[in-house]
Design a protein around this motif. Structure first.
Motif, short mmCIF file in Angstrom:
data_model
loop_
_atom_site.label_atom_id
_atom_site.label_comp_id
_atom_site.label_asym_id
_atom_site.label_seq_id
_atom_site.Cartn_x
_atom_site.Cartn_y
_atom_site.Cartn_z
N UNK A 152 -11.18 14.85 14.61
CA UNK A 152 -12.35 15.37 15.22
C UNK A 152 -13.52 14.19 15.21
N UNK A 153 -13.28 12.88 14.34
CA UNK A 153 -14.09 11.96 14.58
C UNK A 153 -13.97 11.16 15.48
N UNK A 154 -12.87 11.28 16.19
CA UNK A 154 -12.39 10.14 17.24
C UNK A 154 -12.97 10.74 18.71
N UNK A 155 -13.34 9.59 19.23
CA UNK A 155 -13.56 9.95 20.89
C UNK A 155 -12.25 10.40 21.51
N UNK A 156 -12.47 11.44 22.51
CA UNK A 156 -11.27 11.96 23.21
C UNK A 156 -11.30 11.01 24.31
N UNK A 157 -10.36 9.92 24.00
CA UNK A 157 -9.91 9.25 25.09
C UNK A 157 -8.33 8.78 25.17
N UNK A 158 -8.01 8.57 26.51
CA UNK A 158 -6.38 8.56 26.52
C UNK A 158 -5.72 7.41 25.94
N UNK A 190 4.06 -4.67 23.25
CA UNK A 190 3.16 -3.94 22.28
C UNK A 190 2.04 -5.17 21.84
N UNK A 191 2.42 -6.10 21.59
CA UNK A 191 1.73 -7.39 20.96
C UNK A 191 0.77 -7.80 22.11
N UNK A 192 1.35 -7.82 23.18
CA UNK A 192 0.69 -8.66 24.39
C UNK A 192 -0.45 -7.60 25.15
N UNK A 193 -0.15 -6.12 25.23
CA UNK A 193 -1.20 -5.31 25.36
C UNK A 193 -2.27 -5.34 24.46
N UNK A 194 -2.01 -5.35 23.16
CA UNK A 194 -3.10 -5.25 22.13
C UNK A 194 -3.88 -6.64 22.17
N UNK A 195 -3.27 -7.52 22.23
CA UNK A 195 -4.18 -9.13 22.33
C UNK A 195 -4.81 -8.97 23.52
N UNK A 196 -4.45 -8.39 24.67
CA UNK A 196 -5.12 -8.51 26.06
C UNK A 196 -6.20 -7.54 26.17
N UNK A 197 -5.98 -6.25 25.62
CA UNK A 197 -7.01 -5.32 25.82
C UNK A 197 -7.94 -4.93 24.58
N UNK A 198 -7.36 -5.10 23.33
CA UNK A 198 -8.40 -4.61 22.29
C UNK A 198 -8.92 -5.68 21.41
N UNK A 211 -10.64 4.75 28.59
CA UNK A 211 -10.19 5.43 29.65
C UNK A 211 -8.76 5.05 30.29
N UNK A 212 -8.04 5.82 31.12
CA UNK A 212 -6.90 5.27 31.59
C UNK A 212 -6.91 4.12 32.13
N UNK A 213 -7.93 3.79 33.09
CA UNK A 213 -8.26 2.56 33.93
C UNK A 213 -8.74 1.28 33.10
N UNK A 214 -8.77 1.50 31.72
CA UNK A 214 -9.15 0.69 30.71
C UNK A 214 -10.70 0.30 30.61
N UNK A 215 -11.44 1.43 31.29
CA UNK A 215 -12.83 1.44 31.10
C UNK A 215 -13.05 1.56 29.78
N UNK A 216 -13.93 0.77 29.16
CA UNK A 216 -14.29 0.62 27.70
C UNK A 216 -15.34 1.68 27.36
N UNK A 217 -14.86 2.41 26.18
CA UNK A 217 -15.80 3.51 25.93
C UNK A 217 -16.12 3.27 24.43
N UNK A 218 -16.09 1.99 23.61
CA UNK A 218 -16.16 1.53 22.35
C UNK A 218 -17.71 2.03 22.08
N UNK A 219 -18.16 2.25 20.86
CA UNK A 219 -19.32 2.42 20.66
C UNK A 219 -19.85 2.04 19.13
#
Length: 370
Positions: A152-158, A190-198, A211-219
């Protein structure tokens, strides 16, 4: 937590150490217990731990594995009946992590086969072929679901950092246990996507929700995840044995650790929970972040030779001893004693000796020559 009536392990033990007999049984708790007892059996050459690992493995296979559609169910009732059959990528990852460790402890190829099948499920079912990355959740029949949150404490993002981090962790363990071209390719992806996106290379923190298209919702900045990722990402690099990649990623890992060192610690030497982008700081922290901080700071010290990291880990260990295990109990509390918060369960859906048990084993291994 052994459940002598319904099999496996009880779903919860409350803050006072009393069994909660009707508590549901989660995939996360049970796979983490399988990993822990398997690792303990190897670390201590313990027959007692191995028996508990056998218990966990057999219960997961007979109750959590979907015999018709594949994958791991999310939640059972206390009797072992399915009450939530959705397939969270996070849970599939922890099952891989656990079965790979159990294979390392037993050498039984049947369990490695299960881990390999679960990895195929993740790669075939959860990978977003349009935008890349792993989606959070699917139904029991591998269809889309509405609410994808882990809690419940997480954002509902895909797409979330947390799920990607623990898929990375799982793939690392599987590749170490039985490396081949398939495990190498999956771990690399898995490593490359983590480095690239997160990893935010400017702010030296993790981006958490997309979001699915990598729109950042981090708060917020999550200090526990930042320091955890700083060493789990490095473990993945080590497993791949790629010197060029190691040279590129070493700085990213140290930057995450440095930011947690400078900004994430509270006045007691503990690791804070998070800081939201609007300035709210939760400085108290939880048990898991303290455990990851121990390993992350020691890992950064080993990578850099900077004694500030070792001193931070030592101060953190003193804080843990005083505030999280100061009551003499044999399991850490959820919050520090001086946090002024009512303690949550001592073990349950999200808490068992995974974070802190792993930290103790990692430190024993890393510091044995020092």
């Amino acid at each position: 937590m052994v459940d002598d009536v319904h099999g496996g392990f009880l779903g919860e033990v409350d803050a006072g150490g009393r069994p909660v007999l009707g508590a549901p049984k989660s995939a996360i708790l049970n796979t983490r217990l399988l990993w822990f007892f398997s690792a303990m059996a190897t670390w201590l050459h313990s027959d007692e731990a191995l028996l508990l690992a056998h218990r966990a493995a057999n219960y997961i296979r007979s109750h959590f594995l979907d015999p018709d559609h594949g994958g791991v169910y999310w939640l059972l009732d206390h009797r072992g009946q399915v009450i939530d059959a959705k397939k969270q990528a996070y849970a599939q990852g922890f099952a891989i992590y656990a079965f790979a460790e159990y294979y390392r402890a037993t050498g039984d190829m049947a369990w490695l086969k299960i881990a390999h099948q679960l990895q195929r499920d993740i790669e075939e079912r959860f990978w977003d072929h349009e935008h890349g990355g792993y989606i959070e959740a699917m139904s029991a029949y591998w269809q889309g679901v509405g609410d994808q949150r882990l809690s419940e404490q997480d954002a509902d993002c895909p797409k979330t950092m947390n799920t990607h981090l623990h898929i990375l962790e799982a793939y690392t363990n599987l590749h170490r246990a039985a490396p081949d071209e398939i495990t190498h390719a999956a771990l690399s992806r898995a490593l490359n996507i983590f480095i690239e996106r997160f990893i935010d290379t400017d702010a030296h923190r993790l981006k958490l929700f997309f979001d699915m298209d990598w729109t950042d919702r981090t708060q917020a900045t999550s200090y526990g995840h930042d320091i955890e990722a700083s060493w789990l990402v490095w473990e993945a690099v080590v497993a791949l044995r790629d010197r060029e990649l190691a040279a590129r990623v070493r700085g990213l890992c140290l930057n995450l650790a440095r930011a947690a060192l400078v900004d994430g610690r509270n006045s007691d030497g503990g690791l804070g929970y998070e800081k939201t982008f609007d300035g709210h700081l939760d400085a108290a922290g939880e048990w898991w972040g303290q455990a990851e901080g121990l390993v992350g700071f020691v890992n950064a010290w080993q990578l850099s030779g900077d004694d500030d990291y070792l001193a931070a880990s030592e101060a953190l260990w003193s804080h843990i001893q005083e505030q999280f295990i100061g009551d003499g109990g044999n399991e850490w509390t959820w919050y520090a004693a001086n946090a002024g918060r009512a303690q949550r369960y001592r073990a349950g859906m999200w808490k068992c000796p995974y974070h802190n048990g792993r930290a103790m084993m990692e430190l024993d291994h890393r510091l044995e020559d020092h």
